[in-house]
Scaffold this motif. Structure first.
Motif, PDB file in Angstrom:
ATOM      1  N   VAL A  60      15.241 -25.369 -76.956  1.00 37.34           N
ATOM      2  CA  VAL A  60      15.392 -26.579 -76.146  1.00 37.34           C
ATOM      3  C   VAL A  60      14.349 -26.615 -75.034  1.00 37.34           C
ATOM      4  N   SER A  61      14.092 -25.456 -74.415  1.00 40.30           N
ATOM      5  CA  SER A  61      13.074 -25.399 -73.359  1.00 40.30           C
ATOM      6  C   SER A  61      11.701 -25.776 -73.895  1.00 40.30           C
ATOM      7  N   ASP A  62      11.386 -25.292 -75.106  1.00 40.21           N
ATOM      8  CA  ASP A  62      10.110 -25.654 -75.728  1.00 40.21           C
ATOM      9  C   ASP A  62      10.004 -27.152 -75.949  1.00 40.21           C
ATOM     10  N   ARG A  63      11.074 -27.767 -76.431  1.00 42.73           N
ATOM     11  CA  ARG A  63      11.035 -29.198 -76.707  1.00 42.73           C
ATOM     12  C   ARG A  63      11.036 -30.013 -75.424  1.00 42.73           C
ATOM     13  N   GLN A  64      11.709 -29.515 -74.411  1.00 43.59           N
ATOM     14  CA  GLN A  64      11.690 -30.228 -73.135  1.00 43.59           C
ATOM     15  C   GLN A  64      10.306 -30.147 -72.498  1.00 43.59           C
ATOM     16  N   THR A  65       9.647 -28.998 -72.636  1.00 46.17           N
ATOM     17  CA  THR A  65       8.277 -28.861 -72.126  1.00 46.17           C
ATOM     18  C   THR A  65       7.341 -29.826 -72.845  1.00 46.17           C
ATOM     19  N   ALA A  66       7.505 -29.943 -74.170  1.00 47.58           N
ATOM     20  CA  ALA A  66       6.671 -30.864 -74.945  1.00 47.58           C
ATOM     21  C   ALA A  66       6.955 -32.310 -74.561  1.00 47.58           C
ATOM     22  N   ALA A  67       8.240 -32.648 -74.340  1.00 44.44           N
ATOM     23  CA  ALA A  67       8.584 -34.013 -73.930  1.00 44.44           C
ATOM     24  C   ALA A  67       8.010 -34.323 -72.550  1.00 44.44           C
ATOM     25  N   ASP A  68       8.047 -33.343 -71.650  1.00 44.06           N
ATOM     26  CA  ASP A  68       7.429 -33.522 -70.330  1.00 44.06           C
ATOM     27  C   ASP A  68       5.933 -33.742 -70.459  1.00 44.06           C
ATOM     28  N   ALA A  69       5.306 -33.007 -71.380  1.00 42.84           N
ATOM     29  CA  ALA A  69       3.859 -33.160 -71.601  1.00 42.84           C
ATOM     30  C   ALA A  69       3.530 -34.553 -72.117  1.00 42.84           C
ATOM     31  N   VAL A  70       4.376 -35.082 -73.016  1.00 35.33           N
ATOM     32  CA  VAL A  70       4.159 -36.438 -73.534  1.00 35.33           C
ATOM     33  C   VAL A  70       4.145 -37.442 -72.394  1.00 35.33           C
ATOM     34  N   ALA A  71       5.151 -37.362 -71.523  1.00 33.65           N
ATOM     35  CA  ALA A  71       5.307 -38.363 -70.467  1.00 33.65           C
ATOM     36  C   ALA A  71       4.348 -38.172 -69.298  1.00 33.65           C
ATOM     37  N   GLU A  72       4.033 -36.921 -68.971  1.00 33.59           N
ATOM     38  CA  GLU A  72       3.301 -36.666 -67.734  1.00 33.59           C
ATOM     39  C   GLU A  72       1.870 -36.183 -67.929  1.00 33.59           C
ATOM     40  N   HIS A  73       1.520 -35.787 -69.141  1.00 31.27           N
ATOM     41  CA  HIS A  73       0.195 -35.193 -69.313  1.00 31.27           C
ATOM     42  C   HIS A  73      -0.605 -35.849 -70.435  1.00 31.27           C
ATOM     43  N   THR A 196      -5.658 -38.527 -77.961  1.00 31.67           N
ATOM     44  CA  THR A 196      -4.588 -39.150 -78.734  1.00 31.67           C
ATOM     45  C   THR A 196      -4.011 -38.160 -79.748  1.00 31.67           C
ATOM     46  N   ALA A 197      -4.875 -37.326 -80.337  1.00 31.39           N
ATOM     47  CA  ALA A 197      -4.394 -36.291 -81.258  1.00 31.39           C
ATOM     48  C   ALA A 197      -3.504 -35.295 -80.525  1.00 31.39           C
ATOM     49  N   ARG A 198      -3.890 -34.969 -79.308  1.00 27.21           N
ATOM     50  CA  ARG A 198      -3.069 -34.053 -78.506  1.00 27.21           C
ATOM     51  C   ARG A 198      -1.713 -34.685 -78.201  1.00 27.21           C
ATOM     52  N   LEU A 199      -1.698 -35.984 -77.928  1.00 26.94           N
ATOM     53  CA  LEU A 199      -0.437 -36.690 -77.709  1.00 26.94           C
ATOM     54  C   LEU A 199       0.439 -36.602 -78.952  1.00 26.94           C
ATOM     55  N   ASP A 202       2.034 -33.187 -79.196  1.00 24.55           N
ATOM     56  CA  ASP A 202       3.150 -33.037 -78.255  1.00 24.55           C
ATOM     57  C   ASP A 202       4.384 -33.788 -78.750  1.00 24.55           C
ATOM     58  N   TYR A 203       4.171 -34.958 -79.330  1.00 28.45           N
ATOM     59  CA  TYR A 203       5.298 -35.698 -79.899  1.00 28.45           C
ATOM     60  C   TYR A 203       5.973 -34.879 -81.004  1.00 28.45           C
ATOM     61  N   GLU A 204       5.169 -34.314 -81.909  1.00 30.39           N
ATOM     62  CA  GLU A 204       5.726 -33.525 -83.007  1.00 30.39           C
ATOM     63  C   GLU A 204       6.509 -32.332 -82.476  1.00 30.39           C
ATOM     64  N   ALA A 205       5.962 -31.659 -81.463  1.00 28.48           N
ATOM     65  CA  ALA A 205       6.655 -30.497 -80.896  1.00 28.48           C
ATOM     66  C   ALA A 205       7.961 -30.909 -80.230  1.00 28.48           C
ATOM     67  N   ALA A 206       7.964 -32.051 -79.553  1.00 24.32           N
ATOM     68  CA  ALA A 206       9.164 -32.494 -78.840  1.00 24.32           C
ATOM     69  C   ALA A 206      10.244 -32.981 -79.793  1.00 24.32           C
ATOM     70  N   LEU A 268      12.346 -40.698 -77.983  1.00 22.13           N
ATOM     71  CA  LEU A 268      10.926 -40.384 -78.124  1.00 22.13           C
ATOM     72  C   LEU A 268      10.303 -41.184 -79.262  1.00 22.13           C
ATOM     73  N   ASN A 269      11.061 -41.379 -80.343  1.00 24.17           N
ATOM     74  CA  ASN A 269      10.566 -42.239 -81.425  1.00 24.17           C
ATOM     75  C   ASN A 269      10.336 -43.657 -80.918  1.00 24.17           C
ATOM     76  N   ASP A 270      11.253 -44.127 -80.086  1.00 27.29           N
ATOM     77  CA  ASP A 270      11.108 -45.471 -79.508  1.00 27.29           C
ATOM     78  C   ASP A 270       9.885 -45.545 -78.607  1.00 27.29           C
ATOM     79  N   SER A 271       9.682 -44.501 -77.802  1.00 22.87           N
ATOM     80  CA  SER A 271       8.514 -44.497 -76.911  1.00 22.87           C
ATOM     81  C   SER A 271       7.212 -44.433 -77.698  1.00 22.87           C
ATOM     82  N   ASP A 272       7.274 -43.813 -78.888  1.00 22.03           N
ATOM     83  CA  ASP A 272       6.088 -43.734 -79.745  1.00 22.03           C
ATOM     84  C   ASP A 272       5.829 -45.062 -80.450  1.00 22.03           C
ATOM     85  N   GLU A 273       6.869 -45.582 -81.134  1.00 21.99           N
ATOM     86  CA  GLU A 273       6.704 -46.797 -81.929  1.00 21.99           C
ATOM     87  C   GLU A 273       6.425 -48.015 -81.061  1.00 21.99           C
TER      88      GLU A 273
END
Length: 474
Positions: A60-73, A196-199, A202-206, A268-273
């Protein structure tokens, strides 16, 4: 016969080996008794529950870190890369407009060019400071920083010659445009693709399911169920309160994990689509409109001096006019013919075109309205462009120039309206992305520490339940 005395090492090896064997034999003997079996079962149950909590907290910590990266980085970096591209393209378009205005270029146009260059420079500094671990991104940033002074120098040379009325100014401007389109914009495009590839990573990891945690939870619950059944068969007691509490704690963690991650994944799917993908398409549309505007201006600057030399249907035609038509085709879906409205009464845009895709990706009227209006303004731009081209083809250069860089009724007015509408749509979609991404992150809040705490309580409860059975043998 006398034998040599045994050395200290040899003498001690035997007793140690015997003690080890004796310990193993005692453990084996203890395991054959019911109290011994209960101790082993209690230890295994506690270890499984603790492992479940630890794996859950880790994943969960890994996925939360990835979700934080999506939104903030990664998404902000992707947006910055798109803005670098847009600023460079807008600077090139504005430089051509300023050149068309003659030696006394409007102060407003000059200021817009300078703001574009300044914005691109600042964004490059920020991207360089925040782009970690991406060799491709760092290399493209270095390349842009090297080429940008070359480009601005060529533009200044074009301006100086234009003030003096020297035709060499047009050649300098075309060379500057070649530098921008042949080197600077491709580098900015590769930077955007890298971010964009990095984004996407991060989405896949989250969004990836925490299968290890789910599997460990299922095994722990199965073991607790087996232990409860074993206890029932041996004692006729329906429930062991300790084991029941441990199973309840594990079930809560498993359900929390499944529900929390499911909600996070959906958000996250909604934020992506309807966020990240909408932003990507809108950025492409805005860039295409800028490039179309730049080609439109350069058609008048070059005045037929640059033609398509590749074999094909466009060979021999004005290269900038061909470029304008290509950008418009990507933007609206055709070369300028008005398709009217579609079956839904919306402004006409061919399916698959950038503006049609942007409209389809918008999930509310506030997002669709500026895109529909932009489509209408693009159609208007195309109609005005045809009038300007007709004037230029008839030899009325000054009239054609006025229809391109003039005020009300010019193609420049249409372009500014399109650009402002796409900027409005981008702002709305950015807010939609942020809202959905924050919802995704929020769904995981507290899950990691909560899983750890519940797992420790569950392990303690399992040991207490087994301890109650052990006390019956004393």
């Amino acid at each position: 016969m006398a034998y040599p005395p045994t050395t200290g090492a040899a003498a001690s090896a035997g007793p140690r080996r015997a003690a080890w064997r004796e310990g193993v034999e005692r453990a084996r003997a203890a395991a054959t008794t019911e109290p011994g079996r209960l101790r082993v079962i209690g230890a295994v149950l506690a270890a499984l529950v603790v492992a479940f909590g630890a794996v859950t907290a880790w994943q969960v910590s890994d996925r939360q870190t990835a979700a934080d990266a999506v939104a903030e980085h990664s998404q902000p970096l992707s947006a910055d890369a798109a803005n670098i591209y847009r600023s460079l393209a807008d600077a090139d378009t504005t430089a051509a407009s300023a050149f068309l205005a003659g030696g006394q270029e409007p102060a407003k146009v000059r200021r817009r060019y300078e703001e574009d260059i300044d914005r691109a420079s600042k964004l490059l500094v920020r991207a360089a400071a925040n782009t970690e671990g991406s060799a491709t991104a760092r290399e493209e940033i270095r390349r842009i920083n090297e080429l940008l002074p070359v480009y601005t120098g060529l533009v200044e040379a074009a301006r100086a010659n234009n003030r003096q009325g020297l035709p060499l100014g047009g050649a300098y401007l075309r060379y500057a445009n070649d530098t921008m389109r042949g080197k600077l914009l491709p580098a900015a495009g590769r930077l955007y693709q890298a971010e964009t590839a990095r984004l996407g990573e991060d989405y896949e990891a989250a969004k990836s399911w925490p299968w290890a945690a789910i599997g460990t939870g299922v095994v722990a619950l199965a073991a607790l169920g087996w232990a409860q059944r074993r206890d029932f068969l041996r004692t006729n007691r329906v429930f062991n309160r300790g084991l029941l509490a441990s199973a309840a704690a594990s079930a809560v963690v498993l359900l929390w994990l499944a529900a929390g991650h499911g909600l996070a994944r959906a958000a996250l799917n909604d934020s992506d689509e309807h966020g990240a993908k909408s932003l990507h398409v809108l950025n492409e549309a805005r860039i295409d409109s800028l490039r179309a505007r730049g080609d439109e201006n350069l058609t008048l600057v070059a005045r037929g001096a640059v033609v398509v030399d590749k074999e094909g249907e466009n060979q021999g035609k004005d290269a900038y006019e061909v470029g304008y038509a290509e950008q418009m085709s990507g933007l609206i879906g055709d070369d300028g013919a008005d398709t009217g409205s579609d079956a839904g009464g919306k402004a006409g845009a061919a399916p698959g075109s950038l503006l049609a895709r942007a409209r389809d990706l918008a999930d509310d009227d506030a997002g669709r309205a500026p895109v529909n209006e932009a489509i209408t303004r693009v159609r208007e731009w195309q109609a005005r462009h045809k009038v300007a081209r007709a004037a230029d083809d008839a030899g009325n250069y000054n009239d054609a120039r006025a229809k391109v860089i003039g005020g009300e009724g010019s193609t420049g007015e249409s372009f500014d309206q399109v650009d402002a509408l796409l900027a409005k749509a981008l702002e709305h979609e950015q807010l939609e992305f942020k809202r959905a991404a924050d919802d995704g992150r929020g769904a995981l809040t507290g899950l990691a520490p909560g899983a750890g705490a519940l797992a420790l309580l569950g392990a303690a409860a399992a040991l207490m339940g087994i301890g109650r059975r052990l006390s019956e043998y004393r």
